[in-house]
Design an enzyme around this catalytic site. Structure first.
Site, short mmCIF file in Angstrom:
data_model
loop_
_atom_site.label_atom_id
_atom_site.label_comp_id
_atom_site.label_asym_id
_atom_site.label_seq_id
_atom_site.Cartn_x
_atom_site.Cartn_y
_atom_site.Cartn_z
CG HIS A 87 17.23 55.19 36.07
ND1 HIS A 87 18.24 54.28 36.26
CD2 HIS A 87 16.38 54.60 35.19
CE1 HIS A 87 18.02 53.20 35.52
NE2 HIS A 87 16.91 53.38 34.86
CG HIS A 117 13.64 47.31 28.94
ND1 HIS A 117 13.07 46.86 30.10
CD2 HIS A 117 14.52 48.28 29.31
CE1 HIS A 117 13.60 47.52 31.13
NE2 HIS A 117 14.46 48.39 30.68
CD GLU A 173 13.99 51.79 33.02
OE1 GLU A 173 14.82 50.94 32.65
OE2 GLU A 173 14.17 52.56 33.98
CG ASP A 228 14.60 54.16 29.00
OD1 ASP A 228 13.84 53.37 29.57
OD2 ASP A 228 15.82 53.94 28.88
CG HIS A 263 18.04 48.02 33.58
ND1 HIS A 263 17.16 49.00 33.24
CD2 HIS A 263 18.32 48.18 34.90
CE1 HIS A 263 16.92 49.77 34.27
NE2 HIS A 263 17.59 49.31 35.29
CG ASP A 314 18.28 49.26 29.03
OD1 ASP A 314 18.23 50.30 28.36
OD2 ASP A 314 17.48 48.99 29.95
CE1 TYR A 333 22.65 52.64 29.65
CE2 TYR A 333 23.22 50.32 29.92
CZ TYR A 333 22.29 51.31 29.61
OH TYR A 333 21.02 50.94 29.27
CG HIS A 369 20.03 53.97 26.23
ND1 HIS A 369 19.09 54.97 26.21
CD2 HIS A 369 19.57 53.05 27.12
CE1 HIS A 369 18.10 54.68 27.04
NE2 HIS A 369 18.37 53.51 27.61
FE1 FEO Z 1 16.14 49.91 31.36
FE2 FEO Z 1 17.03 52.15 28.88
O1 FEO Z 1 15.90 51.29 30.12
#
Ligand code: FEO
Length: 396
Positions: free
Chosen positions: A23, A79, A81, A83, A145, A164, A192, A225
């Site tokens: 982030h 998702h 995002e 990543d 998330h 996530d 996390y 992750h």
């Molecule tokens: Fe909300 Fe691993 O991205």
């Protein structure tokens, strides 16, 4: 690199051993991370998620070693995002017409970031994608998330792809929860949750209860992750339920910064006072200017109470303390008590300002705080100890 997690399911992600900040510069990842993507092969083949953009070309090259890209029938973006969606640009250049399954908010997010008119197929909770002998069931998971997040569940193999949720920033070549160091895994999982999911705890609680009510058998939870939960996979779901419900341990955390050690001396004396009243409580002190912010937030998450101290500077508080209070404000911690303290030479506004910020952040501020002038003398130290003792008594 790839490996099979079930007969027809492969991990095709990227382990990022180098990552130290996530982030932007916000979240420290001393143990690296992984971006997990999965390939499910049945009569139809589906790719679930991708990896962070810098590894996009590497991801596609690796994927090609596993499958002819033209044989991918569907892409799922749980998702948007970057990543997890960052390799879509590199991938979709090669298979531009393949459908991308995501939520309606996922479409907004992916269009907003990549400005491409890909073949989006918005899905809702309960929608199913037939792969042949298996189905993929979609479950929207807003705010776990981002508003666009979703899970998907693979029948037959009984795998929940949770994105996530249930993840950890933990690079490992061992890949499974039962193979890695358990203390490291717990630390990365709670860190996390504390730093990313705390503000959404009400929704986490609701979503997990909704998920459990579906009574889907779960043999593996594959987050996006960290390691895969295959041994007792629901342990992390049960842990999330606890974390989502105003989690606290028998811990008090003292956060401070100091200019000429007066506020540090107060912090140490307050800790001593707490210790006399409650010898079994864990007390942790952090000079926030010298500490890892992500770790500090994790310790606040674990605490039943926090004390925050700053000397007065320019009629305010030190910027390091202001920064951590701003971080705390956004996380909406629940059911935690607090008090402010600080040494000052002249005007002494810091304690009042910290108390105000702690109250605004949802903490129960139990007193007006403790201000001492200059460097605490023996009387001042006694006063700190007495405040610490009285504070600890209020936590019992
Ligand atoms: Fe909300 Fe691993 O991205």
């Amino acid at each position: 690199m790839s490996f099979n997690i079930a007969d027809s399911v492969s991990w095709v992600g990227k382990v990022d051993w180098e990552l130290r900040k996530f982030h932007g510069e916000e979240y420290t990842t001393q143990r690296g991370t992984s971006y997990n993507a999965y390939l499910v092969r049945d009569e139809k083949t589906v790719l679930i998620d991708t990896v962070w953009e810098p590894y996009g070309e590497e991801f596609v090259a690796n994927l090609e070693k596993n499958i002819d890209l033209q044989k991918i029938d569907y892409v799922v973006a749980n998702h948007g995002e970057i990543d997890h969606s960052g390799a879509l640009s590199a991938l979709m250049c090669r298979i531009p017409d393949k459908p991308i399954y995501c939520t309606a908010n996922g479409v907004k997010s992916l269009k907003g970031q990549y400005h491409q008119d890909w073949n989006f197929q918005p899905v809702k909770t309960g929608d199913r994608l037939n792969l042949g002998s298996r189905e993929l069931i979609f479950i929207e998971a807003p705010m776990l998330h981002w508003p666009d997040s979703m899970f998907c569940y693979l029948t037959s193999d009984k795998i929940l792809f949770s994105n996530d949720a249930f993840g950890q920033h933990l690079a490992s070549e061992l890949h499974y929860n039962d193979l890695v160091d358990q203390a490291e895994l717990y630390q990365e999982a709670i860190k996390y949750y504390a730093n990313i999911l705390t503000p959404f705890s009400v929704l986490v609680d609701k979503k997990i209860k909704e998920l459990l009510a579906l009574n889907l058998p779960v043999e593996m939870i594959c987050p996006s992750h960290g390691v895969i939960w295959r041994k007792d996979p629901l342990q992390i779901v049960e842990q999330y339920l606890k974390w989502a419900n105003a989690w606290q341990e028998n811990q008090t955390t003292i956060l401070y910064d100091t200019m000429w050690n007066g506020t540090r001396r107060m912090a140490e004396s307050l800790a001593e006072g707490i210790r006399t009243a409650d010898p079994l409580t864990t007390i942790k002190l952090y000079n926030v200017a010298r500490s890892d912010k992500t770790e500090v937030i994790t310790e606040v998450f674990r605490s039943k109470a926090v004390l925050v101290g700053s000397p007065t500077i320019n009629r305010g508080i030190l910027s390091s303390v202001a920064a951590v209070l701003e971080e705390i404000r956004g996380l909406f911690f629940k059911n935690k008590k607090a008090m402010a303290f600080g040494a000052y030479g002249w005007s002494g506004e810091s304690v009042k300002q910290i108390s105000q910020k702690l109250g605004d952040a949802g903490f129960t501020v139990v007193n007006d705080g403790l201000r001492l002038t200059w460097y605490p003398d023996s009387q001042g130290i006694k006063e700190c100890m007495e405040f610490g003792r009285a504070f600890a008594e209020q936590l019992k």
